[in-house]
Design a protein around this motif. Structure first.
Motif, PDB file in Angstrom:
ATOM      1  N   ALA A   1      -3.557   5.603  -0.196  1.00  0.00           N
ATOM      2  CA  ALA A   1      -2.834   5.841   1.059  1.00  0.00           C
ATOM      3  C   ALA A   1      -1.538   5.028   1.139  1.00  0.00           C
ATOM      4  CB  ALA A   1      -3.724   5.501   2.251  1.00  0.00           C
ATOM      5  N   LEU A   2      -1.403   4.015   0.294  1.00  0.00           N
ATOM      6  CA  LEU A   2      -0.202   3.180   0.299  1.00  0.00           C
ATOM      7  C   LEU A   2       0.907   3.731  -0.599  1.00  0.00           C
ATOM      8  CD1 LEU A   2      -1.942  -0.312   0.050  1.00  0.00           C
ATOM      9  CD2 LEU A   2      -1.161   0.879   2.119  1.00  0.00           C
ATOM     10  N   LEU A   3       0.540   4.663  -1.477  1.00  0.00           N
ATOM     11  CA  LEU A   3       1.546   5.250  -2.378  1.00  0.00           C
ATOM     12  C   LEU A   3       2.551   6.067  -1.578  1.00  0.00           C
ATOM     13  CD1 LEU A   3      -0.800   6.408  -5.245  1.00  0.00           C
ATOM     14  CD2 LEU A   3       0.776   4.468  -5.284  1.00  0.00           C
ATOM     15  N   GLY A   4       3.792   5.988  -1.952  1.00  0.00           N
ATOM     16  CA  GLY A   4       4.835   6.752  -1.272  1.00  0.00           C
ATOM     17  C   GLY A   4       5.456   6.030  -0.093  1.00  0.00           C
ATOM     18  N   LEU A   5       4.915   4.875   0.291  1.00  0.00           N
ATOM     19  CA  LEU A   5       5.499   4.119   1.397  1.00  0.00           C
ATOM     20  C   LEU A   5       6.668   3.272   0.886  1.00  0.00           C
ATOM     21  CD1 LEU A   5       2.282   2.816   3.194  1.00  0.00           C
ATOM     22  CD2 LEU A   5       3.631   4.838   3.733  1.00  0.00           C
ATOM     23  N   SER A   6       7.569   2.940   1.774  1.00  0.00           N
ATOM     24  CA  SER A   6       8.657   2.025   1.416  1.00  0.00           C
ATOM     25  C   SER A   6       8.116   0.601   1.479  1.00  0.00           C
ATOM     26  CB  SER A   6       9.832   2.182   2.372  1.00  0.00           C
ATOM     27  OG  SER A   6       9.497   1.663   3.640  1.00  0.00           O
ATOM     28  N   ILE A   7       8.874  -0.355   0.957  1.00  0.00           N
ATOM     29  CA  ILE A   7       8.449  -1.752   1.015  1.00  0.00           C
ATOM     30  C   ILE A   7       8.350  -2.220   2.464  1.00  0.00           C
ATOM     31  CG2 ILE A   7      10.765  -2.738   0.751  1.00  0.00           C
ATOM     32  CD1 ILE A   7       7.473  -4.078  -0.778  1.00  0.00           C
TER      33      ILE A   7
END
Length: 160
Positions: free
Chosen positions: A48-54
């Motif tokens: 679920a954290l993939l594709g998020l910005s820093i």
């Protein structure tokens, strides 16, 4: 070099090059693997954290920390060129009993990949809610540079 390999941060790519082919499980005893798979429950939904910005990761996971010494190279020898070192950044987060090293581009704030640090592949897969056959990401073992039987962690890279 494949297109996907060219996208990985250079410092992690060199760490992984000593044993990226496939996980043999040689670093774990069979009895320990079976026990870890049964007792480890998901503590962090890494997919679920993939594709998020820093910035989005910081909002979800809290304050970022400096990466451990095993992932840094103060002399820049792993990076090759200084320009590449300036474009690529790594920070770590603590979440659900896991340490995530996150590689991102400081200009675009886009995350390249996540490295779940740890020594036991099966328990890392379970705690991070990872599947080896997922269609939207790859999970690759990363071994220590001069210790090909010692797992550093699992790299997770989005494929879509």
């Amino acid at each position: 070099m494949t297109k996907r390999a060219a996208l990985l941060p250079a410092r992690w790519w060199l760490l992984a090059s000593s044993g990226l082919a496939a996980c043999s499980g040689a670093h774990e005893q069979a009895q320990v693997v079976a026990t870890a798979a049964r007792t480890s429950a998901a503590t962090t939904n890494v997919p679920a954290l993939l594709g998020l910005s820093i910035d989005e990761l910081r909002q979800r996971l809290g304050a970022a920390h400096q990466p451990p010494a095993a992932l840094t190279d103060p002399n820049g020898a792993l990076m090759g060129q200084r320009e590449q070192a300036m474009q690529d950044s790594v920070v770590t987060f603590q979440t659900g009993g896991l340490t995530l090293a996150v590689g991102y581009d400081p200009l675009t704030r886009q995350v390249h990949d996540l490295l779940v640090l740890g020594h036991h592949e099966d328990s890392l897969m379970a705690k991070a809610a990872l599947r080896s056959n997922a269609p939207n990401y790859l999970v690759m073992p990363v071994f220590k540079v001069n210790e090909p039987n010692s797992l550093l962690g699992l790299r997770v890279v989005a494929t879509k």
